[in-house]
Motif scaffolding. Structure first.
Motif: not given
Length: 390
Positions: A282-286
């Motif tokens: 999720w961090k990478l997606a954001d």
């Protein structure tokens, strides 16, 4: 409205590919050296050989004569590997070169621009004064026309490349004329008598920033690039910086993201890569989402920016690109954990470099006010999304 799309031409792709190859193989490995304060002369010479430093120079003077969009693409690519080099290149392809190419007398163009294109002449811009930055109308540096020559007096601060520059493009009051209408622009060669280097400070991003004084500097009349009443022209040229500065911020974000993604794939914890954990994904997606949003804003601002950008689009892109670069580099450090806090890893240096974006070329506060005024001046609130043609 102008036909607008992001598809790059074959020529643009070749240009980016050539720059990327050099940045990743040569510039990136030496980046830490330049963060300590050394000027990236090897990189500048290489880019001069490639013709990159002539992007803002007309073909008649040996340059590539490329638009703002192409220039932003190149700066974005350089910043992925070496922020200090990107900032040095910005000085050659940004405001000062475009002022000379657009407004300078022919003799000045012939004398300087071919050398700029080859990397033989570096240019520095002098705007900020110890007591005034954004408030251009409060500048006290003054050039007086006296008996067939110019006499310049004043002090400028936060000057980049002062030790390396061949010439300085100086925003100055002309003949003590008051207010913003009294501001013009002069060219000062580095060997001019009375040009004094007062001090320098090492910055978070690795560059040295200087204070220089002009003490009764005598200049030829042709060095008056723009006379009084030219503030609007000067700020229009300076507005280009509000597309090129964020291109560097975007490149920093992309470079940090790439480092973080590679680390998330390779670093193992509890028997699997850390990128396989939902919280990390999720961090990478954001991070990816913010970078793509920034890219869209910046490319839109650049696409119609010739000769100079729309102030609303440029300001909006700059605010967003500058601010997400701090967030993205911070999150990249988080991906690396404690290792990200050490200078051994590129993300640490990128975090420091990212902080400059919202300070140079107009602070985020100044640009938010500019955008707000433009919105408030719209005749019909329902039409605010048509304020900027694209």
């Amino acid at each position: 409205m102008t036909d607008f799309h992001f598809k790059l031409s074959d020529a643009q792709r070749r240009l980016i590919g050539d720059v990327r190859a050099v940045v990743q193989s040569e510039f990136k490995p030496r980046g830490e050296e330049f963060m300590q304060g050394a000027f990236p002369w090897p990189n500048i010479r290489k880019l001069g050989e490639m013709g990159i430093l002539g992007m803002a120079v007309p073909k008649a003077y040996g340059g590539m004569e490329l638009g703002v969009f192409d220039t932003a693409l190149v700066l974005e690519e350089i910043a992925k590997g070496c922020y200090v080099t990107a900032m040095a290149v910005l000085g050659e392809v940004g405001t000062q070169t475009r002022i000379i190419a657009t407004y300078a007398p022919e003799a000045v163009k012939q004398r300087l621009l071919p050398g700029v294109a080859k990397g033989e002449h570096l240019l520095s811009i002098c705007m900020t004064e110890p007591h005034a930055g954004t408030d251009v109308g409060a500048y006290t540096t003054n050039v007086e026309r006296r008996g067939g020559k110019l006499v310049l007096n004043g002090t400028k601060s936060l000057v980049s490349r002062a030790e390396e520059a061949s010439a300085f493009v100086v925003f100055a009051r002309v003949d003590d004329q008051p207010g913003g209408e009294g501001i013009g622009c002069v060219l000062v060669d580095r060997d001019t008598k009375g040009l004094v280097h007062k001090n320098r400070s090492h910055s978070m991003g690795g560059e040295y920033l200087h204070t220089i004084a002009f003490e009764n500097c005598e200049l030829p009349e042709e060095n008056l690039l723009l006379g009084p009443g030219s503030l609007k022209k000067l700020l229009s040229a300076f507005n280009t910086q509000r597309c090129l500065n964020p291109a560097i911020s975007l490149g920093i974000s992309e470079g940090a993201f790439s480092e973080a993604l590679a680390y998330a794939k390779s670093r193992k914890a509890f028997g699997r890569s850390i990128g396989e954990f939902q919280g990390m994904r999720w961090k990478l997606a954001d991070m990816w989402r913010e970078i793509e949003a920034a890219r869209g804003l910046l490319y839109r601002a650049c696409a119609g920016a010739d000769p100079f950008p729309d102030p609303l689009l440029a300001a909006t892109a700059k605010i967003y690109c500058n601010e997400i670069s701090v967030r993205i580099t911070s999150e990249a450090i988080q991906v690396f954990g404690g290792y990200g806090f050490t200078d051994e890893f590129l993300v640490s240096r990128m975090y420091r470099a990212a902080r400059y974006g919202s300070l140079g070329g107009g602070t985020s506060e100044t640009l938010r006010d500019l955008v707000g005024k433009r919105l408030m001046n719209a005749d019909n609130p329902a039409d605010v999304f048509d304020l900027a043609d694209f």
